[in-house]
Design a protein around this motif. Structure first.
Motif, PDB file in Angstrom:
ATOM      1  N   VAL A  54     -24.534  32.244  63.154  1.00 56.43           N
ATOM      2  CA  VAL A  54     -24.352  32.554  64.581  1.00 56.43           C
ATOM      3  C   VAL A  54     -23.261  31.674  65.181  1.00 56.43           C
ATOM      4  CG1 VAL A  54     -25.455  32.455  66.832  1.00 56.43           C
ATOM      5  CG2 VAL A  54     -26.681  33.444  64.903  1.00 56.43           C
ATOM      6  N   LEU A  55     -23.302  30.371  64.852  1.00 57.58           N
ATOM      7  CA  LEU A  55     -22.285  29.454  65.378  1.00 57.58           C
ATOM      8  C   LEU A  55     -20.894  29.851  64.890  1.00 57.58           C
ATOM      9  CD1 LEU A  55     -24.086  25.992  65.077  1.00 57.58           C
ATOM     10  CD2 LEU A  55     -23.570  27.273  67.150  1.00 57.58           C
ATOM     11  N   GLY A  56     -20.834  30.279  63.619  1.00 56.89           N
ATOM     12  CA  GLY A  56     -19.527  30.725  63.093  1.00 56.89           C
ATOM     13  C   GLY A  56     -18.994  31.956  63.833  1.00 56.89           C
ATOM     14  N   ALA A  57     -19.886  32.918  64.088  1.00 58.08           N
ATOM     15  CA  ALA A  57     -19.478  34.135  64.796  1.00 58.08           C
ATOM     16  C   ALA A  57     -19.039  33.813  66.215  1.00 58.08           C
ATOM     17  CB  ALA A  57     -20.618  35.136  64.787  1.00 58.08           C
ATOM     18  N   LEU A  58     -19.789  32.950  66.898  1.00 61.33           N
ATOM     19  CA  LEU A  58     -19.422  32.556  68.262  1.00 61.33           C
ATOM     20  C   LEU A  58     -18.091  31.822  68.284  1.00 61.33           C
ATOM     21  CD1 LEU A  58     -22.892  31.378  69.706  1.00 61.33           C
ATOM     22  CD2 LEU A  58     -21.638  33.480  70.250  1.00 61.33           C
ATOM     23  N   ILE A 114     -28.935  33.397  70.871  1.00 62.47           N
ATOM     24  CA  ILE A 114     -29.714  32.141  70.932  1.00 62.47           C
ATOM     25  C   ILE A 114     -31.151  32.413  71.383  1.00 62.47           C
ATOM     26  CG2 ILE A 114     -29.909  29.938  72.164  1.00 62.47           C
ATOM     27  CD1 ILE A 114     -26.849  29.809  72.131  1.00 62.47           C
ATOM     28  N   CYS A 115     -31.335  33.339  72.319  1.00 62.57           N
ATOM     29  CA  CYS A 115     -32.687  33.682  72.763  1.00 62.57           C
ATOM     30  C   CYS A 115     -33.502  34.268  71.614  1.00 62.57           C
ATOM     31  CB  CYS A 115     -32.631  34.674  73.924  1.00 62.57           C
ATOM     32  SG  CYS A 115     -32.026  33.921  75.467  1.00 62.57           S
ATOM     33  N   VAL A 116     -32.844  35.143  70.822  1.00 65.66           N
ATOM     34  CA  VAL A 116     -33.551  35.698  69.656  1.00 65.66           C
ATOM     35  C   VAL A 116     -33.899  34.581  68.673  1.00 65.66           C
ATOM     36  CG1 VAL A 116     -33.344  37.270  67.700  1.00 65.66           C
ATOM     37  CG2 VAL A 116     -32.499  37.974  69.945  1.00 65.66           C
ATOM     38  N   PHE A 117     -32.949  33.639  68.490  1.00 60.52           N
ATOM     39  CA  PHE A 117     -33.163  32.524  67.572  1.00 60.52           C
ATOM     40  C   PHE A 117     -34.334  31.644  68.034  1.00 60.52           C
ATOM     41  CE2 PHE A 117     -32.148  28.267  65.937  1.00 60.52           C
ATOM     42  CZ  PHE A 117     -32.062  28.546  64.583  1.00 60.52           C
ATOM     43  N   LEU A 118     -34.426  31.397  69.321  1.00 57.74           N
ATOM     44  CA  LEU A 118     -35.545  30.608  69.847  1.00 57.74           C
ATOM     45  C   LEU A 118     -36.867  31.339  69.682  1.00 57.74           C
ATOM     46  CD1 LEU A 118     -33.985  29.111  73.116  1.00 57.74           C
ATOM     47  CD2 LEU A 118     -34.548  27.905  71.004  1.00 57.74           C
ATOM     48  N   GLY A 172     -16.853  38.732  76.941  1.00 55.47           N
ATOM     49  CA  GLY A 172     -18.313  38.799  76.899  1.00 55.47           C
ATOM     50  C   GLY A 172     -18.962  38.010  75.787  1.00 55.47           C
ATOM     51  N   TRP A 173     -18.143  37.204  75.051  1.00 49.48           N
ATOM     52  CA  TRP A 173     -18.782  36.481  73.927  1.00 49.48           C
ATOM     53  C   TRP A 173     -19.832  35.455  74.357  1.00 49.48           C
ATOM     54  CZ3 TRP A 173     -18.730  31.295  73.272  1.00 49.48           C
ATOM     55  CH2 TRP A 173     -17.785  30.552  73.998  1.00 49.48           C
ATOM     56  N   PRO A 174     -19.698  34.798  75.534  1.00 43.37           N
ATOM     57  CA  PRO A 174     -20.767  33.859  75.889  1.00 43.37           C
ATOM     58  C   PRO A 174     -22.088  34.564  76.135  1.00 43.37           C
ATOM     59  CG  PRO A 174     -18.774  33.367  77.123  1.00 43.37           C
ATOM     60  CD  PRO A 174     -18.568  34.703  76.488  1.00 43.37           C
ATOM     61  N   TYR A 175     -22.049  35.761  76.723  1.00 46.04           N
ATOM     62  CA  TYR A 175     -23.291  36.448  77.034  1.00 46.04           C
ATOM     63  C   TYR A 175     -23.978  36.961  75.775  1.00 46.04           C
ATOM     64  CZ  TYR A 175     -20.837  36.207  81.428  1.00 46.04           C
ATOM     65  OH  TYR A 175     -20.135  35.750  82.500  1.00 46.04           O
ATOM     66  N   GLY A 198     -28.749  39.254  78.294  1.00 49.33           N
ATOM     67  CA  GLY A 198     -27.461  38.738  77.825  1.00 49.33           C
ATOM     68  C   GLY A 198     -26.598  39.832  77.232  1.00 49.33           C
ATOM     69  N   LEU A 199     -27.213  40.693  76.454  1.00 43.92           N
ATOM     70  CA  LEU A 199     -26.447  41.788  75.847  1.00 43.92           C
ATOM     71  C   LEU A 199     -25.891  42.728  76.922  1.00 43.92           C
ATOM     72  CD1 LEU A 199     -28.687  42.647  72.751  1.00 43.92           C
ATOM     73  CD2 LEU A 199     -26.484  41.470  72.752  1.00 43.92           C
ATOM     74  N   LEU A 200     -26.730  42.992  77.963  1.00 46.43           N
ATOM     75  CA  LEU A 200     -26.302  43.899  79.034  1.00 46.43           C
ATOM     76  C   LEU A 200     -25.114  43.324  79.791  1.00 46.43           C
ATOM     77  CD1 LEU A 200     -26.685  46.447  80.750  1.00 46.43           C
ATOM     78  CD2 LEU A 200     -28.381  45.161  82.113  1.00 46.43           C
ATOM     79  N   ILE A 201     -25.200  42.068  80.109  1.00 53.35           N
ATOM     80  CA  ILE A 201     -24.098  41.427  80.853  1.00 53.35           C
ATOM     81  C   ILE A 201     -22.841  41.400  79.987  1.00 53.35           C
ATOM     82  CG2 ILE A 201     -23.330  39.279  81.925  1.00 53.35           C
ATOM     83  CD1 ILE A 201     -26.229  38.744  82.701  1.00 53.35           C
TER      84      ILE A 201
END
Length: 670
Positions: free
Chosen positions: A8-12, A31-35, A22-25, A657-660
């Motif tokens: 995930v960090l690599g993709a970000l 990250i929410c899914v990861f948590l 829109g990459w931050p959102y 996040g995905l919607l935004i």
């Protein structure tokens, strides 16, 4: 999960590098899914607070009963108890310390170590000692994790006087002066005094008084009056205002030994028993023996010139007139009047006994004849008159009923062999004219008679066959012990006195033994304790001529005992116990220990302190207050674990996040 996080960090990072809209959102949604996958939890502990412990050690030793210290101790203890009760989360552990066993003393640190070993160290808020500060085990002071405080009893105006005897030997030569060092020491706020009165008594006898300077060592010469144990009691009168008189006396026990016991043994006829006497007396290294055997009486006419004789002339005048007082005992072994000793010599021997000397006669057949010693001036002091009969037959010695009580013959029967005593083969019949018959032989005829004449003593053994016991004839008997007792009783050995009062320490106090030949009940034992208390104890018979009493007491010091005309002084522990060596209250003894823990000492007479909470390692005392450390310790009773957030919350945030991100990429840029 680590690999997923790295992906995930690599993709970000790639999205940010390419500046994708829109990459931050979208990253927030990932990250929410990861948590949600990590599922974090919330832990809640159920805790129970633990109380701080304060160790309170109360000194209950003897010195704490001086003056008003006992009342000060009770007031201080009540104050500490109330202060700790008002302090939240605090428990008090009380330890009381009495006099230590043996010489006594305040073993406060030992008690503190014991209490510390039974308490969790991380809960100790402090320790408080209520004492006069005179403790005797500072070397055992523990390593405390909290302040140690001293509430000091006593007053600044206290003073005391102490008597000390130094350089006291355990043994001394009878009649020779011994040097003792005396010190009268004034402690505390004592009034000025230049001289102190000293009273000396030996074995409770007449008092001798003199004065010595105060606070200065003085040498005193003392002579012992009798052999055996001498009890010397030194004392100084009680002064008005001093704390106690328990340390105003000192007892010294000195065993007086005769330099040399001088014994004159005169043998009239060589016989087997002569060597028995000689061996007995020579076996004692303290005996100087002068032994003469009459080998050539004056009536012997063999024609040998006197100049050719190798025999030593008998120095009769020098021994029996000029130097007779130098002997402790004169023994006549089968001696008869043969013209060697004039009547004036026997009169000199009789006077020697009346003035305190001793004569022992071991009689042979000649005692029954016309040349008997009884028919000389010596007969006036001899306790047995011969009847002129000699029993040449086996006789069995028997201890009389009176002899069972007398120290010369008591317990002799317990020394008999398994087959009983062997018999003797000769006895001279006598009639007892004075004294006490201790042993009998044929037909209850006296075999051993002892008597006191004036200041001296006389013993008569009416047989010359005691040596048969030594040779083991028919099993033998306690020949050496019998003759030793007779000889030493004649020389006034203290352990063989008929009337005596003896005391020795026991597990419960003092065990007192009364030896007496008196018929009927004895006077009760009167006791004066070190505290001045008086009471009487009945003497209980335990054996013929012996009585015993038990004094149950824990008080250390001097006991005065008397029964009838007999008086002795006995010491239970030291005359002045350790508690009364130093009686002035002080914080100097405990000062180093208090300093190590940041604690302090406060005088009870100046007011009782308040308690404060202090941090560990900080000064914990000041004017009118002492500090305790609060540890805020607790114990976890249980743990409750729950989800930090429900899974659907993470999914909502991820969808948001995905919607935004979608809106940012597809619509907001247009």
């Amino acid at each position: 999960m680590v690999a997923l996080a790295l992906a995930v960090l690599g993709a970000l990072a790639l999205a940010a590098f390419r500046r994708l809209a829109g990459w931050p959102y979208r990253g927030f949604a990932v990250i929410c899914v990861f948590l949600a996958l990590l599922n974090p939890s919330l832990k809640t502990e159920e805790r129970q607070a633990e109380a701080d412990n304060v160790l309170v050690v109360v000194d209950r030793s003897s010195s704490q009963r001086l003056s008003d210290r006992e009342a000060q101790t009770e007031a201080a203890l009540a104050h500490v108890t109330a202060q700790l009760a008002d302090r939240p989360g605090t428990e008090m552990r009380l330890v009381e310390v009495a006099d230590a066993a043996g010489p006594g003393g305040s073993e406060v640190m030992t008690a503190l170590v014991q209490a510390l070993s039974e308490t969790a160290r991380d809960r100790i808020a402090g320790a408080i000692v209520i004492s006069d500060g005179q403790i005797h085990d500072t070397e055992f002071a523990p390593n405390l994790p909290a302040p140690l405080h001293l509430l000091l009893t006593g007053r600044s105006r206290d003073w005391d006087r102490r008597l000390l005897v130094k350089n006291a030997p355990g043994f001394a030569i009878l009649g020779e002066p011994i040097t003792l060092t005396l010190l009268v020491e004034d402690q505390g706020a004592a009034p000025q005094a230049a001289l102190a009165d000293i009273i000396l008594s030996v074995d409770g006898g007449p008092e001798q008084r003199y004065q010595i300077p105060v606070n200065r060592e003085v040498e005193v010469d003392v002579s012992l009056g009798h052999g055996g144990m001498n009890i010397l009691q030194f004392s100084t009168p009680d002064m008005s205002g001093e704390l106690t008189d328990r340390n105003n006396a000192a007892v010294v026990q000195i065993n007086a030994l005769r330099d040399r016991l001088r014994v004159l043994l005169v043998s009239g006829v060589p016989h087997p028993g002569e060597r028995t006497w000689r061996n007995l007396l020579k076996s004692d290294s303290n005996v100087d023996l002068v032994h003469f055997t009459i080998l050539r009486p004056p009536e012997k006419q063999d024609g040998v010139p006197v100049t050719e004789l190798s025999l030593i002339a008998f120095p009769t005048r020098e021994l029996f007139l000029e130097k007779i007082g130098e002997f402790d005992l004169i023994v006549f072994d089968r001696y008869k009047r043969r013209g060697l000793l004039p009547a004036e010599y026997f009169e000199s021997i009789a006077n020697y006994v009346r003035q305190g000397g001793a004569v022992l006669v071991a009689a042979g057949p000649d005692y029954a004849g016309v040349n008997s010693l009884y028919r000389s001036p010596l007969g006036a002091i001899l306790p047995g008159r011969p009847t002129s009969r000699v029993f040449e037959e086996p006789i069995l010695p028997q201890v009389t009923e009176f002899g069972l009580k007398h120290p010369v013959s008591e317990s002799l029967e317990s020394l008999a062999p398994d087959t009983g005593w062997g018999r003797w083969l000769r006895q001279i019949e006598v009639e007892a004219t004075s004294g006490q018959v201790l042993m009998t032989g044929r037909g209850d005829s006296p075999l051993l008679v002892v008597d006191r004449v004036g200041k001296g003593r006389v013993a008569l053994l009416t047989s010359d066959h005691a040596w048969l016991w030594d040779r083991g004839y028919e099993g033998g008997g306690p020949q050496a012990e019998l003759l030793r007792r007779v000889a030493h009783w004649s020389m006034k050995e203290p352990d063989l006195e008929e009337e005596a009062l003896l005391a020795e320490p026991s597990e419960s106090g003092l065990q007192v033994t009364r030896r007496s030949l008196t018929e009927g009940p004895l006077a009760p034992l009167e006791v004066v304790t070190p505290n001045g208390e008086r009471f009487t104890v009945a003497l209980q018979p335990m054996a013929p001529g012996r009585y015993r009493a038990e004094i149950v007491s824990e008080d250390l010091g001097l006991y005065r005992l008397s029964s009838g005309d007999l008086q002795i002084v006995a010491a239970l522990g030291p005359a002045a116990p350790r508690e009364f060596v130093q009686t002035i209250a002080t914080d100097r003894v405990m000062a180093p220990i208090l300093a190590e823990t940041n604690g302090g000492a406060l005088a009870v007479s100046e007011g009782l302190p308040k308690f404060r909470n202090v941090r560990s390692g900080r000064p914990a005392h000041g004017r009118g207050w002492i500090g305790l450390v609060s540890h805020e310790a607790y114990v976890v009773q249980g743990v409750e674990i729950g989800q930090f957030l429900p899974a659907w919350v993470y999914l909502i945030f991820a969808a948001l996040g995905l919607l935004i991100g979608w809106l940012r990429e597809g619509r907001w840029d247009k």
